[in-house]
Design an enzyme around this catalytic site. Structure first.
Site, PDB file in Angstrom:
ATOM      1  N   HIS A  13      56.249   2.037  66.527  1.00 26.69           N
ATOM      2  CA  HIS A  13      56.119   0.753  67.250  1.00 26.69           C
ATOM      3  C   HIS A  13      57.472   0.047  67.227  1.00 26.69           C
ATOM      4  CE1 HIS A  13      53.554  -2.877  68.434  1.00 26.69           C
ATOM      5  NE2 HIS A  13      54.819  -3.280  68.476  1.00 26.69           N
ATOM      6  N   HIS A  15      60.523  -2.302  69.549  1.00 27.60           N
ATOM      7  CA  HIS A  15      61.030  -3.037  70.719  1.00 27.60           C
ATOM      8  C   HIS A  15      62.534  -2.812  70.818  1.00 27.60           C
ATOM      9  CE1 HIS A  15      57.265  -5.296  71.307  1.00 27.60           C
ATOM     10  NE2 HIS A  15      57.177  -5.175  69.995  1.00 27.60           N
ATOM     11  N   LYS A  98      49.770   0.343  76.323  1.00 31.20           N
ATOM     12  CA  LYS A  98      49.783  -0.753  75.348  1.00 31.20           C
ATOM     13  C   LYS A  98      49.019  -1.945  75.896  1.00 31.20           C
ATOM     14  CE  LYS A  98      50.931  -3.382  71.875  1.00 31.20           C
ATOM     15  NZ  LYS A  98      52.220  -3.853  71.416  1.00 31.20           N
ATOM     16  N   HIS A 135      47.474  -4.555  70.755  1.00 24.90           N
ATOM     17  CA  HIS A 135      47.850  -5.803  70.078  1.00 24.90           C
ATOM     18  C   HIS A 135      46.537  -6.554  69.892  1.00 24.90           C
ATOM     19  CE1 HIS A 135      50.669  -9.252  69.188  1.00 24.90           C
ATOM     20  NE2 HIS A 135      49.470  -9.814  69.171  1.00 24.90           N
ATOM     21  N   HIS A 173      50.335  -2.982  64.261  1.00 22.58           N
ATOM     22  CA  HIS A 173      50.805  -4.018  63.315  1.00 22.58           C
ATOM     23  C   HIS A 173      49.659  -4.814  62.693  1.00 22.58           C
ATOM     24  CE1 HIS A 173      50.402  -6.377  66.961  1.00 22.58           C
ATOM     25  NE2 HIS A 173      51.556  -6.000  67.465  1.00 22.58           N
ATOM     26  N   ASP A 247      57.555  -2.603  64.454  1.00 18.31           N
ATOM     27  CA  ASP A 247      57.520  -3.770  65.338  1.00 18.31           C
ATOM     28  C   ASP A 247      58.848  -4.520  65.292  1.00 18.31           C
ATOM     29  OD1 ASP A 247      56.426  -5.386  67.283  1.00 18.31           O
ATOM     30  OD2 ASP A 247      55.323  -6.654  65.890  1.00 18.31           O
TER      31      ASP A 247
HETATM   32  O1  DOR Z   1      56.530 -10.805  66.773  1.00 17.80           O
HETATM   33  C1  DOR Z   1      56.415 -10.142  67.800  1.00 17.80           C
HETATM   34  N1  DOR Z   1      57.458  -9.895  68.613  1.00 17.80           N
HETATM   35  N2  DOR Z   1      55.207  -9.661  68.103  1.00 17.80           N
HETATM   36  C2  DOR Z   1      54.966  -9.062  69.261  1.00 17.80           C
HETATM   37  O2  DOR Z   1      53.852  -8.679  69.492  1.00 17.80           O
HETATM   38  C3  DOR Z   1      56.046  -8.915  70.286  1.00 17.80           C
HETATM   39  C4  DOR Z   1      57.366  -8.951  69.675  1.00 17.80           C
HETATM   40  C5  DOR Z   1      58.497  -9.135  70.666  1.00 17.80           C
HETATM   41  O3  DOR Z   1      58.509  -8.432  71.673  1.00 17.80           O
HETATM   42  O4  DOR Z   1      59.394  -9.956  70.412  1.00 17.80           O
HETATM   43 ZN    ZN Z   2      55.381  -5.218  68.978  1.00 16.19          ZN
END
Ligand code: DOR
Ligand code: ZN
Length: 345
Positions: A13, A15, A98, A135, A173, A247
């Site tokens: 997971h 980003h 997702k 999520h 998460h 995450d």
């Molecule tokens: O804290 C988070 N940041 N939770 C999420 O679900 C998305 C993520 C983000 O993309 O910044």
């Molecule tokens: Zn995330």
């Protein structure tokens, strides 16, 4: 000095963002992880196979020379998704869809407004063996932010699993004892990713002595009893159902230290080290490799990574900040502090 050599982990997971931000953060993950499941919440989101293929090419182009890191691509589920899109995605090697409930978190405006209208799409995911990444928070204003995951389990997750019992679900998460229990008690088609922050921190770390914007993420940190339940889950009898998913979610320092600070913690620079601490503190270092490198791959139907990494029990300083994009910096998890382990590069 104590060392620990394990199969190279995967981050299930992650980003990565896009453009200059992508170039700034990708090398940290690529030096630790064999693969990562790439979240599709770009602006605009990754909703089509063509979007995902183009994004994958941008990720590969941003990799350091010689890196063997492999991005595993996902699509952002919208109200407009169809069973045909699921078949197309599967054929193109997309690993998952997702779910962001509309309004749940960063860039979730295009998210799903009523998951029950998408049951035919979920049935096609089950038929195709493509994963459904969740999520798991309700978003209605009446539900307290600390209760949103537990409410999601009762209102959405359980009824969906009754209607589509064979769906392969990753509860992403997870942050609560309720979620750990749901996953532990469900069939082997249900698993969960767990972040380093939810295993190491509780909501006091967010709010005691002043608000700590760098500890704000979604789902929000919970009370200590929940953190302990997560540690028990990843080290317990049903540990095979839980795996590494950081995450890691970069936001510029100025967007975090803000009157309306963004949700997300950047842990990618020292993710493996942080997780090793969790397992060591729980007296369960023998369970660490399965969590980091085996359980996720198995659930995704992937072979384990061929490479190994070595961790050394040696104090490592975490920088106060790291370069980001547009002249901004990023504040990593545990900034200015230390990790008890370091990965040998
Ligand atoms: O804290 C988070 N940041 N939770 C999420 O679900 C998305 C993520 C983000 O993309 O910044
Ligand atoms: Zn995330």
């Amino acid at each position: 000095m104590q060392t620990l050599t394990i199969t190279q982990p995967d981050d299930m997971h992650l980003h990565l963002r896009d453009g200059e931000a992508l170039k700034a953060v990708l090398p940290y993950t690529a030096r630790q992880m064999g693969r990562a499941v790439i979240m599709p919440n770009l602006k605009p989101p990754v909703v089509s196979v063509a979007d995902a293929e183009a994004y994958k090419q941008r990720i590969l182009a941003a990799l350091p020379e010689g890196s063997a890191f492999e991005p595993l691509m996902t699509l952002y589920l919208t109200d407009n998704a169809t069973p045909e899109l699921v078949r197309e995605a599967k054929a193109a090697g997309i690993v998952a869809f997702k779910l962001y409930p509309a309004g749940a978190t960063t860039n979730s405006d295009s998210g799903v407004t009523d998951l029950f209208k998408l049951i035919p799409v979920l049935k096609e995911m089950a038929a195709q063996g493509i994963l459904f990444l969740v999520h798991g928070e309700v978003t209605d204003a009446d539900t307290d932010i600390f209760d949103r995951e537990a409410a999601f389990i009762e209102r959405i997750m359980k009824p969906v699993l009754v209607q589509v019992p064979e769906l392969k679900v990753v509860f992403e998460h997870i942050t609560t004892a309720e979620a750990a229990r749901l996953v532990s008690e469900a069939g082997d088609n249900v698993a969960a990713s767990v972040t380093p922050q939810h295993l190491l921190l509780n909501r006091n770390d967010l709010l005691v002595g002043g608000v700590r914007p760098h500890h704000f993420c979604l789902p929000v940190l919970k009370r200590e009893t929940h953190r302990q339940a997560l540690v028990a889950a990843v080290t317990g009898d049903k540990a095979h159902k839980f795996f590494l998913g950081t995450d890691s979610a970069p936001h510029a320092k100025s967007a975090k230290e803000n009157a309306c600070g963004c949700a997300g913690m950047f842990s990618a620079a020292t993710a493996v080290e942080l997780y090793a601490e969790v397992f060591e503190n729980a007296g369960a270092l023998d369970k660490f490799e399965a969590f980091a490198s085996q359980n996720g791959a198995r659930f995704y139907g992937l072979p384990e990574n061929p490479r190994k990494i070595t961790l050394v029990k040696d104090v490592q300083k975490v920088p106060e900040s790291l370069p980001f994009c547009d002249g901004e910096v990023l504040v990593p998890m545990r900034a200015g502090g230390e990790t008890a382990w370091r990965v040998e590069y």
